[in-house]
Design an enzyme around this catalytic site. Structure first.
Site, PDB file in Angstrom:
ATOM      1  CB  VAL A 280     -12.634 -13.822   2.591  1.00  0.00           C
ATOM      2  CG1 VAL A 280     -13.999 -13.596   3.235  1.00  0.00           C
ATOM      3  CG2 VAL A 280     -12.582 -15.169   1.887  1.00  0.00           C
ATOM      4  N   GLY A 281     -12.975 -10.361   1.886  1.00  0.00           N
ATOM      5  CA  GLY A 281     -13.048  -9.083   2.569  1.00  0.00           C
ATOM      6  C   GLY A 281     -14.331  -8.975   3.364  1.00  0.00           C
TER       7      GLY A 281
ATOM      8  CG  ASP B  49      -6.576  -7.314   3.833  1.00  0.00           C
ATOM      9  OD1 ASP B  49      -6.030  -7.482   4.946  1.00  0.00           O
ATOM     10  OD2 ASP B  49      -7.431  -6.427   3.639  1.00  0.00           O
ATOM     11  NE  ARG B  50      -2.665  -2.833   6.643  1.00  0.00           N
ATOM     12  CZ  ARG B  50      -2.342  -2.104   7.709  1.00  0.00           C
ATOM     13  NH1 ARG B  50      -2.816  -2.437   8.906  1.00  0.00           N
ATOM     14  NH2 ARG B  50      -1.535  -1.067   7.581  1.00  0.00           N
TER      15      ARG B  50
END
Length: 254
Positions: free
Chosen positions: A7-8, A109-110
């Site tokens: 999810v961005g 996410d990173r």
């Protein structure tokens, strides 16, 4: 089957894995207003279009940089897949030392990208992710997460230019015929494409100068292929790096 959800802030990427094989993937808009029923119906429609059975999903893993959607997505998973999702977050076994002043500050996410990249290449790395923000994540040759850089994303820059300069139109992000634009659209495209390429190559050069081992530069995100085609520093592109990282982290935390 494993359902992986990234999810961005702008888009949500979904992938269905059977073992280590990515069977199907989709990219949809991240919406703060959709209910869990709407998300559930959307996913069931996507599964149906791909000939996949929702009942075969045995696990769900989620990485999200949008905390308000956590409850919605959890309820969607429980109600439509009968599975409680695993969220990437503090306390998860990553297999990677996070050498950040406050490891909890590193976006899910990173971390996922870093884990996937080191698992695949096993060397010093810079992972460049072209998302809402453009992020640079640095991994040592020992597999340590060292930190990185965060820059405004390409979409943010395009939106800011169109919003703040009234005579400049919104343009498609595409490589122009030349860096010397012969019309307004081509000039904006030249500034965006070559401006971001210059930023990527410049930051990667500075990172390489600070590391003991020259890093491999890997790009991911929807716009990665276009930038990589012009960049001198990017040597690998993996558009599904985040989904692969989610699969790996799920395996390590089952």
């Amino acid at each position: 089957m494993l359902l992986a959800i990234d999810v961005g802030n702008t888009n949500t990427t979904l992938g269905v894995y059977e073992g280590a094989v990515l069977r199907k993937h989709w990219r949809v808009e991240t919406s703060h207003t959709r209910t869990y029923d709407e998300y559930g119906i959307l996913l069931r429609q996507l599964f149906a279009s791909a000939g996949l059975e929702p009942a075969r999903v045995s696990s769900v893993v989620i990485a999200s940089v949008v905390p308000p959607l956590a409850f919605t997505l959890e309820q969607m998973c429980v109600r439509y897949f009968d599975r409680k999702p695993m969220f990437v977050g503090p306390g998860m076994k990553t297999g990677m030392p996070i050498l950040y002043e406050n490891p909890r500050e590193v976006g899910a996410d990173r971390v996922v990208n870093a884990v996937a990249a080191f698992e695949r290449w096993r060397c010093a790395l810079v992972v460049v992710d072209f998302g809402t923000a453009t992020t640079f994540d640095v991994i040592s040759a020992k597999g340590e997460y060292l930190g990185g850089a965060i820059c405004p994303g390409i979409g943010i820059s395009m939106d800011a230019l169109a919003r703040s300069a009234s005579k400049l139109p919104r343009v498609e992000f595409a490589k122009p015929p030349s860096v010397v634009g012969k019309n307004t659209v081509a000039s904006i495209q030249a500034g965006l494409v070559y401006g971001y390429v210059g930023m990527v190559d410049g930051i990667c050069a500075q990172i390489a100068a600070e590391l003991a081992t020259p890093p491999k530069v890997v790009a991911t995100g929807g716009l990665a292929p276009l930038i990589a085609g012009v960049s001198r520093s990017i040597t690998e592109v993996d558009e599904h790096l985040t989904l692969e990282g989610l699969r790996i982290l799920h395996e390590r935390n089952r």
